[in-house]
Enzyme design. Structure first.
Site, PDB file in Angstrom:
ATOM      1  N   GLU A  45       0.827  -1.200   0.000  1.00  0.00           N
ATOM      2  CA  GLU A  45       0.000   0.000   0.000  1.00  0.00           C
ATOM      3  C   GLU A  45       0.869   1.262   0.000  1.00  0.00           C
ATOM      4  O   GLU A  45       1.856   1.358   0.727  1.00  0.00           O
ATOM      5  CB  GLU A  45      -0.885  -0.020   1.255  1.00  0.00           C
ATOM      6  CG  GLU A  45      -1.733   1.212   1.475  1.00  0.00           C
ATOM      7  CD  GLU A  45      -2.515   1.164   2.778  1.00  0.00           C
ATOM      8  OE1 GLU A  45      -3.496   1.913   2.901  1.00  0.00           O
ATOM      9  OE2 GLU A  45      -2.153   0.364   3.686  1.00  0.00           O
ATOM     10  N   LYS A 115      -9.290   2.343  -2.089  1.00  0.00           N
ATOM     11  CA  LYS A 115      -9.555   1.896  -0.722  1.00  0.00           C
ATOM     12  C   LYS A 115     -10.930   2.382  -0.287  1.00  0.00           C
ATOM     13  O   LYS A 115     -11.271   3.557  -0.454  1.00  0.00           O
ATOM     14  CB  LYS A 115      -8.469   2.439   0.210  1.00  0.00           C
ATOM     15  CG  LYS A 115      -8.450   1.819   1.602  1.00  0.00           C
ATOM     16  CD  LYS A 115      -7.209   2.278   2.359  1.00  0.00           C
ATOM     17  CE  LYS A 115      -7.070   1.624   3.716  1.00  0.00           C
ATOM     18  NZ  LYS A 115      -5.828   2.056   4.408  1.00  0.00           N
ATOM     19  N   CYS A 151      -5.499  -3.053   2.702  1.00  0.00           N
ATOM     20  CA  CYS A 151      -5.280  -2.939   4.142  1.00  0.00           C
ATOM     21  C   CYS A 151      -6.568  -3.000   4.951  1.00  0.00           C
ATOM     22  O   CYS A 151      -7.132  -4.074   5.155  1.00  0.00           O
ATOM     23  CB  CYS A 151      -4.482  -1.676   4.451  1.00  0.00           C
ATOM     24  SG  CYS A 151      -3.656  -1.704   6.070  1.00  0.00           S
ATOM     25  N   SER A 294      24.812   8.544  31.290  1.00  0.00           N
ATOM     26  CA  SER A 294      24.794   8.935  32.695  1.00  0.00           C
ATOM     27  C   SER A 294      25.302   7.861  33.642  1.00  0.00           C
ATOM     28  O   SER A 294      25.550   8.140  34.813  1.00  0.00           O
ATOM     29  CB  SER A 294      23.360   9.293  33.095  1.00  0.00           C
ATOM     30  OG  SER A 294      22.548   8.129  33.091  1.00  0.00           O
ATOM     31  N   GLY A 295      25.410   6.636  33.140  1.00  0.00           N
ATOM     32  CA  GLY A 295      25.672   5.519  34.030  1.00  0.00           C
ATOM     33  C   GLY A 295      24.396   4.870  34.512  1.00  0.00           C
ATOM     34  O   GLY A 295      24.431   3.906  35.291  1.00  0.00           O
ATOM     35  N   GLU A 404       8.821   8.175  32.630  1.00  0.00           N
ATOM     36  CA  GLU A 404       9.256   9.551  32.855  1.00  0.00           C
ATOM     37  C   GLU A 404       8.501  10.513  31.949  1.00  0.00           C
ATOM     38  O   GLU A 404       8.100  11.610  32.375  1.00  0.00           O
ATOM     39  CB  GLU A 404      10.761   9.658  32.600  1.00  0.00           C
ATOM     40  CG  GLU A 404      11.603   8.863  33.577  1.00  0.00           C
ATOM     41  CD  GLU A 404      13.083   8.854  33.219  1.00  0.00           C
ATOM     42  OE1 GLU A 404      13.876   8.384  34.053  1.00  0.00           O
ATOM     43  OE2 GLU A 404      13.433   9.313  32.111  1.00  0.00           O
TER      44      GLU A 404
END
Length: 554
Positions: A45, A115, A151, A294-295, A404
């Site tokens: 598509e 479609k 689709c 940053s570790g 976060e």
């Protein structure tokens, strides 16, 4: 009519808007099909443009350019198999173009399928971009009736049944179906239903590759009548396969073919992040990346994803320590970079921080140190990383996980600075799981070495932003096991506060998390894109107003 039919399917990776390059890929696939003796070659598509083109397809000049490339393709692919390819088509008098699939044979257009069902949910907004077309009937190639539901048209029984009733003998379904965890099971369920209802074999052909936040995983497949799997193409990789059909007493059936390994769960998610980053970088013209190392576990995983996507030599890790950075973090960052084979630079922020503190001293006098001072550190890191990005032409990667991003535990214009976030849709607890999986597994598509790429010391230590003495994430947030469980309910499942509390979570904690989600909308609005792994990824899946005073009263 012959009793055999060969269909070449090309699961390929287009570049958005690169009409010439995508047309050349189509020509190469057609040539491969011709060399293999195919009767028809099929591409997914909207392959000519890339998918999803969004408002680009509403630009008449763009659709006209597509028409010129389609005309050239039909001419160039005249001496050989038929060619099916997705592209927009603007019918005179319509106010929007159609999502169409063109079939060329002997230099002429033998079918133009439009479609019918336009998806308008989650990441899809096709009713904005396209005009719905009437259900198209089948077309004939080498005497075989081919029906092509595009689709979403295969998600509903009406289009496939209409095709079967009007002479279709094989269903060829071109798709631009983006990945989310568990998507393949959803596809199988729908297409099995279509084969059972129609009694026809079905070829499910999907795009592959990354486009902005979306990842198309390929994973194309072929089902015989009543849902028997005969072919499974690889996931997340370009692949061309030749599908042989034979005509028997009960109609056409596909001859058994190869079935590639179908990754699931963490492996699929990880491959999606790697492919998404590789394509975002490559298609945007970047060859190298950098990130703040940053570790901690998030930056270590992003470094690993980047090394697997681009090669370790193309990923620069930068440690930006302050007086709050522990020796353990310095050691962990160095160990991770060394294991990956990525260069690691050290750029202390003590000097710039002293200069900023001096400049603000009179304005901050008489106040207690707090978030403002902490965010200065984060924003200095962002400034220095962006300077390195500008100077060296390396894309800066951000490293905030979904937990976060959801609650705003990130500094805008600081650690949120950058062009792409590979783990934006990965909750913190999932980050830990993915790290453990990557340490224990290696695949040929990974460019970083095998073995322990994320040191166990990084995975096991309590998460910390290290912006003040002895800081831990749990000083501000609930434990991630609790936080992620609440976030999954509030965001991914859209449960009410009362429903979350009924699941056993403290109401005060749930209300605080809800509050953090809503007040952080402005940060997400300005955040970098990232690979979509779930059905409720931030941006197109979940669209909330930035200014919003409503809170769940339950």
């Amino acid at each position: 009519m012959s009793s055999t039919f060969r269909l070449t399917i090309a699961q390929l990776n287009p570049v958005m808007g690169d009409l010439e390059g995508n047309a050349d890929k189509a020509r190469a696939a057609w040539a491969a099909g011709k060399a293999a003796g195919a009767d028809m070659v099929a591409l997914p598509e909207m392959f000519l443009t890339g998918y999803q083109p969004q408002d680009l397809v509403r630009k008449p000049a763009f659709v006209a350019d597509c028409a010129r490339h389609l005309e050239a393709l039909a001419k160039d692919c005249a001496d050989g198999p038929a060619l099916g390819i997705g592209a927009p088509w603007w019918n005179e008098g319509d106010d929007k173009p159609h999502n169409a699939w063109f079939v060329f044979e002997a230099g002429r257009t033998v079918a133009r399928v439009l479609k019918h069902h336009l998806p308008n949910y989650k990441v899809f907004d096709e009713k904005r971009y396209f005009q719905s077309g009437d259900v198209s009937g089948p077309y004939r190639i080498k005497g075989v009736g081919i029906g092509t539901p595009i689709c979403e048209d295969a998600w509903f029984e009406d289009v496939a049944e209409t095709l079967a009733e009007t002479g279709a003998e094989i269903l060829v379904i071109p798709n631009g179906s983006p990945y989310f965890t568990g998507k393949q099971d959803v596809r199988f369920a729908h297409i099995v239903s279509r084969t059972v209802e129609t009694g026809l074999p079905a070829v499910y052909l999907n795009l592959v590759g990354g486009q902005d936040d979306q990842v198309f995983d390929g994973a194309s497949f072929v089902l015989n009548p009543h849902g028997k799997l005969t072919h499974q193409l690889p996931a997340f990789e370009e692949h061309i396969d030749h599908i042989d059909f034979e005509l028997g007493e009960e109609g056409w059936v596909a001859v058994e073919g190869e079935k590639a390994h179908a990754p699931e769960g963490i492996e699929a998610d990880y491959h999606a992040t790697v492919l998404a980053l590789r394509d975002y970088m490559g298609k945007a013209g970047f060859k190298k990346a950098l990130l703040g190392m940053s570790g901690g576990v998030d930056s270590a995983l992003v470094a690993c994803i980047a090394a697997d996507a681009l090669g370790p030599e193309n990923v620069r890790c930068v440690m930006l320590p302050s007086e709050y950075t522990s020796q353990g973090s310095l050691d962990d960052a160095a160990t991770a970079a060394r294991a990956l084979g990525c260069p690691l630079d050290n750029v202390p922020i003590s000097g710039p921080r002293a200069a900023v503190s001096e400049a603000l001293e009179a304005f901050f006098a008489g106040t207690e140190p707090g978030i403002a001072e902490e965010n200065i550190q984060s924003r200095l890191r962002g400034l220095l990383l962006m300077a390195l990005s500008n100077k060296n032409g390396e894309m800066l990667l951000t490293t905030g996980n979904k937990s976060e991003v959801a609650v705003g535990y990130a500094t805008i214009y600081g650690d949120m600075s950058g062009g792409y976030n590979p783990i934006k849709d990965m909750y913190k607890t999932r980050v830990f799981d993915v790290c453990r999986w990557r340490n224990a597994n290696h695949r040929p598509w990974m460019q970083a070495p095998a073995g322990e790429m994320i040191p166990v010391s990084i995975i096991d230590k309590p998460p910390s932003a290290e912006l003040r003495p002895d800081q831990k994430d749990e000083d501000t947030l609930p434990p991630y096991e609790v936080l992620d469980a609440i976030l999954e309910r509030l965001i991914d499942r859209e449960l009410s506060v009362a429903e979350v509390v009924a699941d056993g979570y403290d109401r005060e904690t749930v209300k605080r998390v809800e509050w953090l989600i809503y007040i952080s909308e402005y940060k997400r609005f300005q955040s970098a894109p990232g690979a979509r792994l779930s059905q409720r990824a931030f941006w197109l899946d979940r669209r909330y107003p930035i200014v919003n005073r409503w809170r769940d009263p339950s």
